[in-house]
Design a protein around this motif. Structure first.
Motif, PDB file in Angstrom:
ATOM      1  N   ASP A  99       0.707   3.954  -2.940  1.00 29.90           N
ATOM      2  CA  ASP A  99       0.320   5.349  -2.685  1.00 29.90           C
ATOM      3  C   ASP A  99       1.377   6.316  -3.214  1.00 29.90           C
ATOM      4  O   ASP A  99       1.047   7.366  -3.781  1.00 29.90           O
ATOM      5  N   ALA A 100       2.645   5.961  -3.037  1.00 30.20           N
ATOM      6  CA  ALA A 100       3.733   6.815  -3.522  1.00 30.20           C
ATOM      7  C   ALA A 100       3.735   6.877  -5.051  1.00 30.20           C
ATOM      8  O   ALA A 100       3.986   7.933  -5.640  1.00 30.20           O
ATOM      9  N   ALA A 101       3.415   5.744  -5.692  1.00 29.34           N
ATOM     10  CA  ALA A 101       3.369   5.714  -7.158  1.00 29.34           C
ATOM     11  C   ALA A 101       2.283   6.645  -7.682  1.00 29.34           C
ATOM     12  O   ALA A 101       2.496   7.396  -8.640  1.00 29.34           O
ATOM     13  N   PHE A 102       1.112   6.618  -7.044  1.00 31.02           N
ATOM     14  CA  PHE A 102       0.022   7.507  -7.463  1.00 31.02           C
ATOM     15  C   PHE A 102       0.377   8.969  -7.189  1.00 31.02           C
ATOM     16  O   PHE A 102       0.104   9.853  -8.010  1.00 31.02           O
ATOM     17  N   CYS A 103       0.994   9.215  -6.048  1.00 31.59           N
ATOM     18  CA  CYS A 103       1.318  10.588  -5.653  1.00 31.59           C
ATOM     19  C   CYS A 103       2.345  11.220  -6.588  1.00 31.59           C
ATOM     20  O   CYS A 103       2.277  12.419  -6.877  1.00 31.59           O
ATOM     21  N   LEU A 104       3.283  10.414  -7.070  1.00 29.11           N
ATOM     22  CA  LEU A 104       4.406  10.936  -7.854  1.00 29.11           C
ATOM     23  C   LEU A 104       4.300  10.611  -9.340  1.00 29.11           C
ATOM     24  O   LEU A 104       5.257  10.803 -10.089  1.00 29.11           O
ATOM     25  N   LYS A 105       3.135  10.155  -9.773  1.00 27.71           N
ATOM     26  CA  LYS A 105       2.983   9.702 -11.158  1.00 27.71           C
ATOM     27  C   LYS A 105       3.314  10.774 -12.185  1.00 27.71           C
ATOM     28  O   LYS A 105       3.783  10.463 -13.292  1.00 27.71           O
ATOM     29  N   GLU A 106       3.086  12.063 -11.848  1.00 26.10           N
ATOM     30  CA  GLU A 106       3.341  13.131 -12.819  1.00 26.10           C
ATOM     31  C   GLU A 106       4.817  13.247 -13.179  1.00 26.10           C
ATOM     32  O   GLU A 106       5.167  13.823 -14.221  1.00 26.10           O
ATOM     33  N   ARG A 107       5.679  12.698 -12.348  1.00 27.36           N
ATOM     34  CA  ARG A 107       7.115  12.725 -12.656  1.00 27.36           C
ATOM     35  C   ARG A 107       7.455  11.852 -13.869  1.00 27.36           C
ATOM     36  O   ARG A 107       8.543  11.977 -14.432  1.00 27.36           O
ATOM     37  N   LEU A 108       6.526  10.983 -14.234  1.00 30.95           N
ATOM     38  CA  LEU A 108       6.770  10.108 -15.377  1.00 30.95           C
ATOM     39  C   LEU A 108       6.904  10.888 -16.686  1.00 30.95           C
ATOM     40  O   LEU A 108       7.465  10.373 -17.653  1.00 30.95           O
ATOM     41  N   LYS A 121       0.797  -1.221   0.000  1.00 30.09           N
ATOM     42  CA  LYS A 121       0.000   0.000   0.000  1.00 30.09           C
ATOM     43  C   LYS A 121       0.835   1.279   0.000  1.00 30.09           C
ATOM     44  O   LYS A 121       0.569   2.207  -0.767  1.00 30.09           O
ATOM     45  N   GLU A 122       1.841   1.370   0.865  1.00 34.11           N
ATOM     46  CA  GLU A 122       2.640   2.593   0.932  1.00 34.11           C
ATOM     47  C   GLU A 122       3.363   2.837  -0.395  1.00 34.11           C
ATOM     48  O   GLU A 122       3.469   3.974  -0.859  1.00 34.11           O
ATOM     49  N   THR A 123       3.819   1.757  -0.997  1.00 34.14           N
ATOM     50  CA  THR A 123       4.497   1.872  -2.294  1.00 34.14           C
ATOM     51  C   THR A 123       3.515   2.294  -3.384  1.00 34.14           C
ATOM     52  O   THR A 123       3.826   3.149  -4.220  1.00 34.14           O
TER      53      THR A 123
END
Length: 219
Positions: free
Chosen positions: A34-43, A30-32
């Protein structure tokens, strides 16, 4: 380590995360996640070539459909055209899934080969832009294959796909709705327009598309 820190160091790790989950079939902690969703714009800062490689490996994984549905928002950071498919009720008796879920099930139902899985991913990409309701409230998607092949061409060019792959996938999207008469004459007519290899890829896509619809109307 801390997933937000790791993803901030290299956003490609977000795509590698969902690719590993697809290929190996595991759930993401879950924590991982959540971080992927939070930082997705960096893609958006990841090179197209690296996105392409991860996308193809993800699509050929055994959990590709599940990841497409659960992580559509993440993948939409690099393919924003996916987002309008999410939650789009087709309002048609032939379909019991929204466009995204139908697409995911189609992807899972074709062979795990790059071009045909890309064709499955994009075969209905044009539906959101042509959706209409008739007087009875039934949904229709007239011309979605033509619109979809144009969109697919743009997406694959943006992701730096080679011309051979791009041409094959675009043709799959364009022709996925054509009717092939189940007779020797009908097959010969179809084969006069395409190679045997492409013909069987198209049949695989059409079969998967059919399986991903309402089973009451499948044939």
């Amino acid at each position: 380590g801390n997933p937000s820190e790791r993803f901030s160091e290299d956003a490609l790790r977000i795509l590698r995360l969902v690719r590993f989950a697809s290929v190996l079939g595991f759930d993401i902690e879950k924590e991982t996640a959540d971080a992927a969703f939070c930082l997705k714009e960096r893609l958006v800062h990841v090179s197209a070539e690296r996105v392409q490689v991860e996308l193809c490996k993800l699509l050929c994984g055994k959990g590709a459909g599940k990841i497409l549905v659960e992580y559509c928002d993440v993948l939409s950071a690099v393919i924003p055209e996916l987002q309008p498919m999410k939650g789009l009720d087709q309002k048609n008796p032939h379909h019991i899934y929204d466009v995204l879920m139908h697409t995911a099930k189609t992807v899972d139902a074709v062979p795990a080969e790059k071009s045909v899985r890309l064709g499955a991913l994009f075969h209905d990409i044009g539906k959101p832009s042509v959706f209409s309701l008739d007087a009875d409230g039934v949904g229709h998607f007239y011309g979605h294959a033509s619109v979809g092949c144009e969109m697919t061409d743009v997406i694959l060019a943006r992701l730096k796909f080679d011309n051979a792959t791009k041409n094959t996938v675009v043709r799959l999207v364009k022709w996925h709705d054509i009717q092939i008469e189940a007779t020797e004459k009908g097959v010969k007519r179809a084969l006069s327009k395409m190679t045997p290899e492409f013909f069987f890829m198209l049949l695989a896509l059409k079969r998967a598309d059919n399986l991903a619809q309402n089973p009451d109307y499948s044939d």
